[in-house]
Design an enzyme around this catalytic site. Structure first.
Site, PDB file in Angstrom:
ATOM      1  N   TYR A  40      -6.783   6.975  -0.229  1.00 33.81           N
ATOM      2  CA  TYR A  40      -7.708   7.997  -0.732  1.00 33.81           C
ATOM      3  C   TYR A  40      -8.344   8.703   0.454  1.00 33.81           C
ATOM      4  CZ  TYR A  40     -12.171   9.462  -3.012  1.00 33.81           C
ATOM      5  OH  TYR A  40     -13.260  10.135  -3.481  1.00 33.81           O
ATOM      6  N   GLN A  63      -6.767  -4.185   9.431  1.00 35.18           N
ATOM      7  CA  GLN A  63      -6.015  -3.108  10.052  1.00 35.18           C
ATOM      8  C   GLN A  63      -4.748  -3.730  10.627  1.00 35.18           C
ATOM      9  OE1 GLN A  63      -4.817  -0.130  10.429  1.00 35.18           O
ATOM     10  NE2 GLN A  63      -6.832   0.753  10.855  1.00 35.18           N
ATOM     11  N   ARG A  88       7.828   3.966   1.702  1.00 40.31           N
ATOM     12  CA  ARG A  88       9.250   3.649   1.855  1.00 40.31           C
ATOM     13  C   ARG A  88       9.430   2.156   1.627  1.00 40.31           C
ATOM     14  NH1 ARG A  88      12.150   8.428   3.160  1.00 40.31           N
ATOM     15  NH2 ARG A  88      13.855   6.936   2.911  1.00 40.31           N
ATOM     16  N   HIS A 127      -8.098   2.976  -3.631  1.00 34.45           N
ATOM     17  CA  HIS A 127      -8.995   3.133  -2.485  1.00 34.45           C
ATOM     18  C   HIS A 127     -10.132   4.073  -2.869  1.00 34.45           C
ATOM     19  CE1 HIS A 127      -6.301   1.770   1.069  1.00 34.45           C
ATOM     20  NE2 HIS A 127      -5.891   1.201  -0.048  1.00 34.45           N
ATOM     21  N   GLU A 137       0.843  -1.199   0.000  1.00 34.18           N
ATOM     22  CA  GLU A 137       0.000   0.000   0.000  1.00 34.18           C
ATOM     23  C   GLU A 137       0.877   1.247   0.000  1.00 34.18           C
ATOM     24  OE1 GLU A 137      -3.630   0.302   2.460  1.00 34.18           O
ATOM     25  OE2 GLU A 137      -2.644   2.053   3.356  1.00 34.18           O
ATOM     26  N   ASP A 166     -13.060   7.706   7.066  1.00 32.47           N
ATOM     27  CA  ASP A 166     -13.109   8.404   8.350  1.00 32.47           C
ATOM     28  C   ASP A 166     -13.722   9.787   8.184  1.00 32.47           C
ATOM     29  OD1 ASP A 166     -11.799   6.297   9.702  1.00 32.47           O
ATOM     30  OD2 ASP A 166      -9.863   7.020   8.948  1.00 32.47           O
ATOM     31  N   ASN A 210     -20.811  -6.616  10.340  1.00 26.00           N
ATOM     32  CA  ASN A 210     -20.576  -5.621   9.291  1.00 26.00           C
ATOM     33  C   ASN A 210     -19.635  -6.168   8.225  1.00 26.00           C
ATOM     34  OD1 ASN A 210     -20.793  -2.907   8.163  1.00 26.00           O
ATOM     35  ND2 ASN A 210     -18.660  -2.655   8.802  1.00 26.00           N
ATOM     36  N   HIS A 215     -13.502  -2.170  15.073  1.00 30.42           N
ATOM     37  CA  HIS A 215     -13.509  -0.781  14.625  1.00 30.42           C
ATOM     38  C   HIS A 215     -13.962   0.131  15.771  1.00 30.42           C
ATOM     39  CE1 HIS A 215     -14.661   2.839  12.427  1.00 30.42           C
ATOM     40  NE2 HIS A 215     -13.961   2.385  11.409  1.00 30.42           N
ATOM     41  N   ALA A 253     -19.646   0.931   3.749  1.00 28.40           N
ATOM     42  CA  ALA A 253     -18.827   0.190   2.789  1.00 28.40           C
ATOM     43  C   ALA A 253     -19.617  -0.917   2.101  1.00 28.40           C
ATOM     44  CB  ALA A 253     -17.603  -0.384   3.495  1.00 28.40           C
TER      45      ALA A 253
END
Length: 303
Positions: free
Chosen positions: A57, A186, A282, A85, A25, A117, A171, A159, A135
């Protein structure tokens, strides 16, 4: 899992055969220098033949445009599979559908579908007027547009907006049932966290692939801040291991690579064969960890 050390055990990583798949990512660069760093990182990691590389995004026109430009460039100038994203934040369904259509037109066939978020820290999330509610609704909308490959988020430690773990799993199941291909977790720092979540997801009837999201610790203080925002537990032993390394970046990288590779080795021992690395643009740590896991560059780069 026991933490006892067997003095006669094989060397670390000797039992890792390299039979894993990785993905990476990145985030869209804000400056010319950041753009240079991003593309150097992509070039460095491309020879590992990742399943895909994703680009994050955020809400707002500038972030949306930077994400699209980065994803479109990856899709157009490399042989890597680019994943974009896409969130529900501050946009109507029509606006989000237009973004998805633009990705499809650019050759992008993989979307990471997220609720997103709140655009301002401290605010409670609310659905944008005329927007996708969550989502799961976004996944349904994308499925109506094109046969996208769709990844969604999963939260091994629940979450922050979920009232409890069972609701969080419900969910996730809704997102998978809506047509998502896989879930990417996550980040977390102990293997038991993932194994427990994987078992709970299976018990909830979730059969889709669940890929652990791996965050190498480049800056311990930053990771602590990010973890607090997303509800990730930072074990006390990590603070001890990074203590005193603020002014020693090379030593800090060695510690970070060792800890993260060991987490991946334990996940591998538990049957995990896919890993998703949060690179923060990186390449060094992700490259070292892949190497320790037995992954080697292919004969030719994908750039």
């Amino acid at each position: 899992m026991s933490n006892k050390v067997d003095p006669l055990a094989p060397p670390l990583f000797a039992d890792v055969a390299g039979d894993i798949e990785v993905s990476f990512e990145f985030f869209p660069p804000k400056t010319e220098k950041m753009e240079e760093t991003l593309w150097e990182s992509i070039q460095t990691l491309a020879p590992f033949a990742p399943r895909f590389v994703s680009v994050t995004y955020g809400a707002g026109g500038s972030t949306r445009e930077r994400t699209h430009n980065t994803v479109a460039r990856i899709a157009g100038e490399t042989s890597l599979a680019a994943a974009a994203h896409l969130t529900c934040v501050e946009a109507t369904r029509e606006e989000i559908d237009q973004v998805a259509e633009a990705y499809w037109d650019a050759g992008v066939r993989h979307i990471v579908a997220l609720r997103g978020d709140p655009p301002r820290a401290g605010e409670k999330y609310s659905t944008h007027p005329g927007g996708y509610e969550n989502a799961a609704a976004l996944v349904e909308g994308l499925r109506r547009l094109h046969p996208f490959e769709i990844s969604v988020a999963a939260y091994p430690e629940c979450h922050p907006d979920s009232p409890h773990a069972a609701a969080d799993l419900d969910n996730l199941k809704r997102k998978i049932d809506a047509g998502a291909t896989r879930a990417i977790t996550q980040f977390f720092f102990e293997p038991e966290t993932f194994f427990r979540f994987r078992d709970d997801a299976a018990a909830a009837g979730i059969t889709a692939e669940i890929v652990p999201g791996i965050m190498p610790v480049m800056n311990y203080a930053s990771v602590v801040r990010m973890s607090a925002m997303c509800g990730t537990d930072v074990p006390a032993w990590m603070a001890r291991l990074f203590e005193g390394l603020d002014d020693h970046p090379a030593a800090r990288q060695l510690v970070a690579a060792t800890l993260t590779a060991e987490l991946c080795r334990k996940l591998y021992a538990g049957g995990v064969r896919q890993f998703h690395f949060y690179t923060l643009n990186r390449a060094e740590l992700s490259y070292a960890i892949c190497h320790l896991l037995g992954v080697r560059p292919g004969a030719s780069a994908a750039i």
